[in-house]
Design an enzyme around this catalytic site. Structure first.
Site, PDB file in Angstrom:
ATOM      1  N   LYS A   1       8.167   0.720   5.579  1.00  0.00           N
ATOM      2  CA  LYS A   1       7.047   1.533   5.085  1.00  0.00           C
ATOM      3  C   LYS A   1       5.721   0.982   5.574  1.00  0.00           C
ATOM      4  O   LYS A   1       5.557  -0.236   5.618  1.00  0.00           O
ATOM      5  CB  LYS A   1       7.070   1.506   3.561  1.00  0.00           C
ATOM      6  CG  LYS A   1       5.848   2.076   2.912  1.00  0.00           C
ATOM      7  CD  LYS A   1       5.170   1.117   1.914  1.00  0.00           C
ATOM      8  CE  LYS A   1       4.476  -0.044   2.556  1.00  0.00           C
ATOM      9  NZ  LYS A   1       3.534  -0.764   1.722  1.00  0.00           N
ATOM     10  N   THR A   2       4.790   1.763   5.938  1.00  0.00           N
ATOM     11  CA  THR A   2       3.354   1.465   6.057  1.00  0.00           C
ATOM     12  C   THR A   2       2.688   2.525   6.919  1.00  0.00           C
ATOM     13  O   THR A   2       3.190   2.879   7.997  1.00  0.00           O
ATOM     14  CB  THR A   2       3.018   0.059   6.619  1.00  0.00           C
ATOM     15  OG1 THR A   2       1.595  -0.026   6.719  1.00  0.00           O
ATOM     16  CG2 THR A   2       3.604  -0.274   7.975  1.00  0.00           C
TER      17      THR A   2
ATOM     18  N   GLY B   1       0.822  -1.217   0.000  1.00  0.00           N
ATOM     19  CA  GLY B   1       0.000   0.000   0.000  1.00  0.00           C
ATOM     20  C   GLY B   1       0.851   1.261   0.000  1.00  0.00           C
ATOM     21  O   GLY B   1       1.959   1.274   0.537  1.00  0.00           O
TER      22      GLY B   1
ATOM     23  N   ASP C   1       0.153   2.018   8.477  1.00  0.00           N
ATOM     24  CA  ASP C   1      -0.459   1.320   9.617  1.00  0.00           C
ATOM     25  C   ASP C   1       0.359   1.441  10.899  1.00  0.00           C
ATOM     26  O   ASP C   1      -0.162   1.222  11.988  1.00  0.00           O
ATOM     27  CB  ASP C   1      -0.646  -0.168   9.302  1.00  0.00           C
ATOM     28  CG  ASP C   1      -1.555  -0.383   8.097  1.00  0.00           C
ATOM     29  OD1 ASP C   1      -2.207   0.576   7.681  1.00  0.00           O
ATOM     30  OD2 ASP C   1      -1.604  -1.517   7.588  1.00  0.00           O
TER      31      ASP C   1
ATOM     32  N   ASP D   1       5.650  -7.879   5.864  1.00  0.00           N
ATOM     33  CA  ASP D   1       5.739  -9.047   4.980  1.00  0.00           C
ATOM     34  C   ASP D   1       6.764  -8.828   3.873  1.00  0.00           C
ATOM     35  O   ASP D   1       7.539  -9.727   3.557  1.00  0.00           O
ATOM     36  CB  ASP D   1       4.371  -9.348   4.349  1.00  0.00           C
ATOM     37  CG  ASP D   1       3.447 -10.036   5.338  1.00  0.00           C
ATOM     38  OD1 ASP D   1       3.964 -10.601   6.335  1.00  0.00           O
ATOM     39  OD2 ASP D   1       2.221 -10.011   5.125  1.00  0.00           O
TER      40      ASP D   1
ATOM     41  N   ARG E   1       1.101  -5.671  -4.947  1.00  0.00           N
ATOM     42  CA  ARG E   1       1.092  -6.585  -3.806  1.00  0.00           C
ATOM     43  C   ARG E   1       1.557  -8.003  -4.149  1.00  0.00           C
ATOM     44  O   ARG E   1       1.310  -8.931  -3.380  1.00  0.00           O
ATOM     45  CB  ARG E   1      -0.309  -6.632  -3.191  1.00  0.00           C
ATOM     46  CG  ARG E   1      -0.738  -5.337  -2.511  1.00  0.00           C
ATOM     47  CD  ARG E   1      -1.853  -5.569  -1.519  1.00  0.00           C
ATOM     48  NE  ARG E   1      -2.310  -4.327  -0.911  1.00  0.00           N
ATOM     49  CZ  ARG E   1      -1.749  -3.765   0.147  1.00  0.00           C
ATOM     50  NH1 ARG E   1      -0.702  -4.328   0.705  1.00  0.00           N
ATOM     51  NH2 ARG E   1      -2.233  -2.637   0.640  1.00  0.00           N
TER      52      ARG E   1
HETATM   53  P1  FBP Z   1       0.443  -1.860   3.624  1.00  0.00           P
HETATM   54  O1  FBP Z   1       0.315  -2.742   4.821  1.00  0.00           O
HETATM   55  O2  FBP Z   1       0.834  -2.589   2.398  1.00  0.00           O
HETATM   56  O3  FBP Z   1       1.332  -0.681   3.878  1.00  0.00           O
HETATM   57  O4  FBP Z   1      -0.989  -1.244   3.313  1.00  0.00           O
HETATM   58  C1  FBP Z   1      -1.720  -0.610   4.304  1.00  0.00           C
HETATM   59  C2  FBP Z   1      -3.172  -0.407   3.931  1.00  0.00           C
HETATM   60  O5  FBP Z   1      -3.388   0.927   3.565  1.00  0.00           O
HETATM   61  C3  FBP Z   1      -4.092  -0.826   5.081  1.00  0.00           C
HETATM   62  O6  FBP Z   1      -4.229   0.199   6.024  1.00  0.00           O
HETATM   63  C4  FBP Z   1      -5.355  -1.199   4.357  1.00  0.00           C
HETATM   64  O7  FBP Z   1      -6.139  -2.135   5.054  1.00  0.00           O
HETATM   65  C5  FBP Z   1      -4.854  -1.825   3.092  1.00  0.00           C
HETATM   66  O8  FBP Z   1      -3.586  -1.244   2.854  1.00  0.00           O
HETATM   67  C6  FBP Z   1      -5.752  -1.604   1.910  1.00  0.00           C
HETATM   68  O9  FBP Z   1      -5.261  -2.320   0.841  1.00  0.00           O
HETATM   69  P2  FBP Z   1      -5.572  -1.999  -0.684  1.00  0.00           P
HETATM   70  O10 FBP Z   1      -4.699  -0.854  -1.067  1.00  0.00           O
HETATM   71  O11 FBP Z   1      -5.158  -3.239  -1.375  1.00  0.00           O
HETATM   72  O12 FBP Z   1      -7.006  -1.642  -0.791  1.00  0.00           O
END
Ligand code: FBP
Length: 548
Positions: free
Chosen positions: A199-200, A78, A202, A173, A142
């Site tokens: 990165k994230t 993400g 979250d 991951d 992803r």
């Molecule tokens: P990452 O863990 O890859 O950094 O992504 C975080 C996130 O934004 C989460 O907060 C959310 O649940 C998810 O990605 C949403 O995924 P997508 O972009 O596939 O809709």
């Protein structure tokens, strides 16, 4: 391409670097490291990258000539504000080591490496993206890099482009996979170093060595701005309860940080719900009681923050979801033939008694989402479940019951919001712009140092950027063994909210007050120019965690 005035001004921003990275560097080696748990198992799986020392870069007067290096970079998962600055720092660092160095970007995530899709990142291209949000310079994806066949396919293009170092910018991951890749390339003597970057949005990739993942700062500031605006609307009209779901996957770090920044009336923390083994009804009652308490003082309004992963942390919901996953995996075709109006009844009739009762208690919309939205692995995609509506509707029902019993005498009208994508590509705050640039620049120094299987690490983040401490942490140090898809796997431990951690304790000490009185804070939009106390403050979470 036409640019906004802010974009133009922001392009000229020179991110701050730690003092140690501003000139020639030398390495100070720490002690040999160990994984946080399961040392024997991790050591056996990573014989070439286990036990390496933690590294710190210190200023040096000696400039050592560097051979020419071609490096590759991948954005994984993400989006998170600051990704472009990691690449800018990496680019500038590589050019500082040797102006002949080249940087290639693999397109649309790890898949670009496997499918041999790439571009060269030139100075002109890089300049278009400095200090901007998004991952669009090369895109993200992803695809999981975990099969030997993918590693071998990737190696073909790395060899063709003469790339001897690969930087993977990703979450827990992706960094786990970066470490597996580093080990494999070391084992086969591929001559390719692999470096990770945390990165994230979250905020769940952090540990004793990595203080925070990038993007968390900006995303929380964007959400807190909008939460503050809603609180002000709420306090002006005094007629709505706002239920706001926030991104963050399983972890509640975003919800907690936004609560600390905006002081809502209620914030649910999933990790606490799980620790207290709360049922959905108990969560609903908790919210309904606060609504009733405020109504008794004439305040028929409020703001509730809900982490998107909440539903997975309520034991009864977790069990229901598990049985539904299993049931639909085997009976999906039959279920699809049932008339929409009869589907709810069909599910209730086929679940175990306990889960059927939980399912029957859910509002229609959420019950349907639980049966429809499956990911390719057959699991419910919890982020697509409108937990904010689930809670709001159930609180509404509970309040009607309380009214009948004479325990509530107010008006309840709910508004629903979900903040997630709005924050992921925002222009990075000064903190993220500086942190990301430093992480990238530092990654180039790790490449120059010839190491592999390390994560770029910048510490001492609550001090001015010049005092930040730059170095590298062996990724194996952050690992333990966990069961994934029925198999024990080495993974970087995901950091959930610690209930004995300073951010949660600070929140817990204030929440009763916030519930009763209206103590909203209005953080306003991120400021990029102006006094440092307005522009450069890190998150409250980081400030509390780093406080002595
Ligand atoms: P990452 O863990 O890859 O950094 O992504 C975080 C996130 O934004 C989460 O907060 C959310 O649940 C998810 O990605 C949403 O995924 P997508 O972009 O596939 O809709």
């Amino acid at each position: 391409m036409k640019k906004s005035a802010l974009q133009t001004a922001r392009a000229a921003y020179q991110p701050k670097l730690p003092k140690a990275l501003r000139g020639a560097v030398k390495i100070s080696q720490g002690e040999a490291t160990q994984s946080i748990a399961d040392q024997e198992a991790i050591k056996n799986l990573f014989p070439n990258t286990y036990g390496l020392p933690a590294l710190t870069f210190v200023e040096s007067t000696e400039v050592t000539p560097s051979k020419t290096i071609n490096a590759g970079v991948i954005l994984s998962g993400g989006q998170a504000p600051g990704g472009h600055n990691v690449i800018a720092g990496l680019f500038d660092g590589l050019k500082t080591l040797n102006p002949e160095n080249k940087l290639y970007g693999f397109l649309l995530g790890p898949g670009g490496l496997v499918d041999h899709k790439y571009i060269e990142i030139t100075a002109e291209l890089m300049d278009e993206y400095r200090n901007t949000g998004g991952f669009d310079i090369i895109g993200s994806g992803r695809t999981k890099l975990e099969e030997k066949s993918q590693f071998d396919k990737g190696l073909e293009i790395l060899k063709e482009l003469n790339i001897s170092a690969l930087v993977i910018i990703g979450g827990d991951d992706s960094n786990t996979n970066a470490c597996v890749l580093a080990e494999y390339y070391a084992q086969i003597n591929a001559g390719v170093q692999v470096i990770g970057c945390p990165k994230t949005i979250d905020g769940d990739l952090k540990n004793s060595e990595i203080a925070t993942s990038f993007g968390f700062d900006t995303a929380c500031k964007v959400y807190s701005e909008v939460i503050g605006n809603i609180e002000r609307d709420c306090n002006s009209a005094k007629k709505y309860w706002h239920f706001i779901k926030l991104m963050g996957r399983s972890a509640s770090h975003i919800a907690l940080e936004c609560a600390l920044q905006s002081q809502p009336n209620i914030c649910i923390i999933s990790e606490e719900v799980e620790a207290k083994n709360m049922t959905l009804d108990e969560v609903v009652n908790y919210v309904a009681d606060i609504v009733a308490m405020r109504a008794a003082s004439g305040d028929n309004y409020g703001t509730v923050l809900i982490p998107e992963g909440l539903i997975e942390f309520i034991p009864a919901m977790k069990n229901l979801i598990a049985e539904l996953n299993d049931f639909l995996a085997h009976n999906g075709a039959e279920f699809a033939m049932i008339k929409k109006s009869a589907q709810r009844e069909y599910i209730i009739n086929h679940l175990s008694e306990v889960n059927a009762a939980v399912y029957a208690s859910l509002p229609e919309g959420v019950a349907r989402q639980l049966t429809l939205d499956r990911d390719p692995h057959g699991n419910v995609q919890v982020s697509l479940i409108e937990t904010e509506k689930l809670l709001g509707e159930m609180v509404g029902r509970r309040l009607s019951e309380m009214k009948k019993d004479g325990h509530y005498n107010g008006k309840f009208a709910a508004q629903y919001h979900f903040f997630g994508y709005e924050g992921r590509c925002a222009a990075p705050s000064n903190f993220d712009a500086d942190y990301c640039y430093s992480l990238g620049f530092n990654a180039s120094m790790l490449i120059g140092a010839g190491v592999t299987g390390y994560m770029s690490s910048i510490k001492n983040l609550t001090a001015p950027a010049s005092e930040w401490v730059a170095g590298g942490i062996p990724i194996t140090m952050m690992m333990n063994m966990e069961r994934r898809h029925g198999e024990m796997k080495p993974v970087i431990q995901k950091a959930l909210v610690k209930l004995d951690g300073k951010p949660f304790l600070a929140f817990a000490a204030m929440r009763e007050d916030w519930a009763k009185s209206t103590s909203y804070i209005y953080p306003g939009p991120i400021q990029y120019f102006g006094p440092s106390e307005v522009c450069d403050q890190p998150t409250i979470t980081l400030q509390l965690e780093e406080s002595k």
